[in-house]
Write a protein that holds these residues in place. Structure first.
Motif, short mmCIF file in Angstrom:
data_model
loop_
_atom_site.label_atom_id
_atom_site.label_comp_id
_atom_site.label_asym_id
_atom_site.label_seq_id
_atom_site.Cartn_x
_atom_site.Cartn_y
_atom_site.Cartn_z
N PHE A 40 61.58 -72.25 98.01
CA PHE A 40 61.24 -71.69 96.70
C PHE A 40 61.31 -70.17 96.75
O PHE A 40 61.84 -69.54 95.84
CB PHE A 40 59.84 -72.11 96.26
N ARG A 41 60.78 -69.59 97.83
CA ARG A 41 60.80 -68.14 97.96
C ARG A 41 62.23 -67.62 98.05
O ARG A 41 62.61 -66.67 97.37
CB ARG A 41 60.02 -67.69 99.20
N ALA A 42 63.04 -68.26 98.86
CA ALA A 42 64.42 -67.82 99.03
C ALA A 42 65.20 -67.98 97.73
O ALA A 42 65.98 -67.11 97.35
CB ALA A 42 65.09 -68.60 100.15
N HIS A 43 64.98 -69.07 97.04
CA HIS A 43 65.67 -69.30 95.77
C HIS A 43 65.25 -68.29 94.71
O HIS A 43 66.07 -67.74 94.00
CB HIS A 43 65.42 -70.73 95.27
N GLY A 44 63.94 -68.04 94.65
CA GLY A 44 63.41 -67.09 93.67
C GLY A 44 63.84 -65.67 93.93
O GLY A 44 64.04 -64.88 93.01
N ALA A 45 64.03 -65.33 95.20
CA ALA A 45 64.44 -63.97 95.55
C ALA A 45 65.94 -63.81 95.52
O ALA A 45 66.45 -62.71 95.70
CB ALA A 45 63.90 -63.62 96.95
N GLY A 46 66.66 -64.92 95.34
CA GLY A 46 68.12 -64.83 95.30
C GLY A 46 68.73 -64.68 96.67
O GLY A 46 69.89 -64.29 96.78
N THR A 47 67.99 -64.96 97.72
CA THR A 47 68.54 -64.84 99.07
C THR A 47 69.10 -66.19 99.52
O THR A 47 68.81 -67.23 98.95
CB THR A 47 67.47 -64.38 100.07
N ILE A 48 69.89 -66.15 100.55
CA ILE A 48 70.52 -67.35 101.08
C ILE A 48 69.82 -67.73 102.37
O ILE A 48 69.63 -66.89 103.25
CB ILE A 48 72.02 -67.09 101.34
N THR A 49 69.45 -69.01 102.49
CA THR A 49 68.81 -69.48 103.71
C THR A 49 69.87 -69.80 104.75
O THR A 49 71.06 -69.92 104.44
CB THR A 49 67.97 -70.74 103.44
N ALA A 50 69.45 -69.96 106.00
CA ALA A 50 70.38 -70.27 107.08
C ALA A 50 71.10 -71.60 106.83
O ALA A 50 72.28 -71.74 107.11
CB ALA A 50 69.64 -70.31 108.41
N GLY A 51 70.39 -72.57 106.28
CA GLY A 51 71.01 -73.86 105.97
C GLY A 51 72.09 -73.73 104.92
O GLY A 51 73.13 -74.39 104.98
N GLN A 52 71.88 -72.87 103.93
CA GLN A 52 72.88 -72.67 102.89
C GLN A 52 74.12 -71.99 103.47
O GLN A 52 75.24 -72.32 103.10
CB GLN A 52 72.30 -71.84 101.76
N VAL A 53 73.93 -71.06 104.40
CA VAL A 53 75.06 -70.39 105.04
C VAL A 53 75.89 -71.41 105.80
O VAL A 53 77.12 -71.43 105.69
CB VAL A 53 74.58 -69.26 105.98
N ALA A 54 75.22 -72.29 106.55
CA ALA A 54 75.94 -73.30 107.33
C ALA A 54 76.72 -74.24 106.41
O ALA A 54 77.86 -74.59 106.70
CB ALA A 54 74.95 -74.08 108.19
N ARG A 55 76.11 -74.65 105.30
CA ARG A 55 76.81 -75.55 104.36
C ARG A 55 78.02 -74.84 103.75
O ARG A 55 79.07 -75.45 103.56
CB ARG A 55 75.85 -76.02 103.28
N ARG A 56 77.88 -73.58 103.43
CA ARG A 56 79.01 -72.84 102.83
C ARG A 56 80.16 -72.69 103.83
O ARG A 56 81.31 -72.76 103.47
CB ARG A 56 78.55 -71.47 102.35
N ARG A 57 79.83 -72.48 105.10
CA ARG A 57 80.87 -72.34 106.11
C ARG A 57 81.64 -73.65 106.28
O ARG A 57 82.84 -73.65 106.49
CB ARG A 57 80.26 -71.93 107.45
N ARG A 58 80.92 -74.77 106.20
CA ARG A 58 81.59 -76.07 106.37
C ARG A 58 82.49 -76.38 105.18
O ARG A 58 83.45 -77.12 105.31
CB ARG A 58 80.55 -77.18 106.53
N SER A 59 82.19 -75.84 104.01
CA SER A 59 82.96 -76.18 102.81
C SER A 59 84.29 -75.43 102.73
O SER A 59 85.15 -75.76 101.92
CB SER A 59 82.13 -75.91 101.56
#
Length: 82
Positions: free
Chosen positions: A62-81
Motif C-alpha cells: 500500500f505504501r509503495a503503491h501510494g507513493a508511486g514507487t516500484i517494489t522489488a517484485g514489480q521490477v522482477a515481473r517487468r524484467r520477465r515481461s
C-alpha cells in the motif's frame, strides 16, 4: 539487530502465550498438560508470525503503491515481461 529483536519478540510472545494458557484454561474448566500447552502456544505463535508477515507485506505494498514507487517484485515481473 533487527533479527535479534524479531527473535526476542517471538520468544517473549511464546512465553506469555503459554503462561496465559496455564492461568486461563483452568478458569474455563480446561485441563491441559504442559506439553499440550507448549504445542498450542507454538501453533498460535506460527499463526501470529504469518499474520504479522502478511500485514507487513500488505502495508508495504500500500505504501509503495501510494507513493508511486516500484517494489522489488514489480521490477522482477517487468524484467520477465520483456
Amino acid at each position: 539487530m533487527s533479527l535479534v529483536e524479531a527473535i526476542a519478540n517471538v520468544a517473549v510472545g511464546y512465553a506469555i502465550a503459554v503462561l496465559t494458557q496455564i492461568i486461563v484454561f483452568p478458569l474455563f474448566g480446561l485441563q491441559v498438560s504442559l506439553g499440550d500447552n507448549l504445542a498450542i502456544g507454538g501453533l498460535f505463535t506460527i499463526a501470529s508470525i504469518a499474520r504479522a508477515y502478511t500485514l507487513r507485506r500488505a502495508f508495504e505494498a500500500f505504501r509503495a503503491h501510494g507513493a508511486g514507487t516500484i517494489t522489488a517484485g514489480q521490477v522482477a515481473r517487468r524484467r520477465r515481461s520483456f
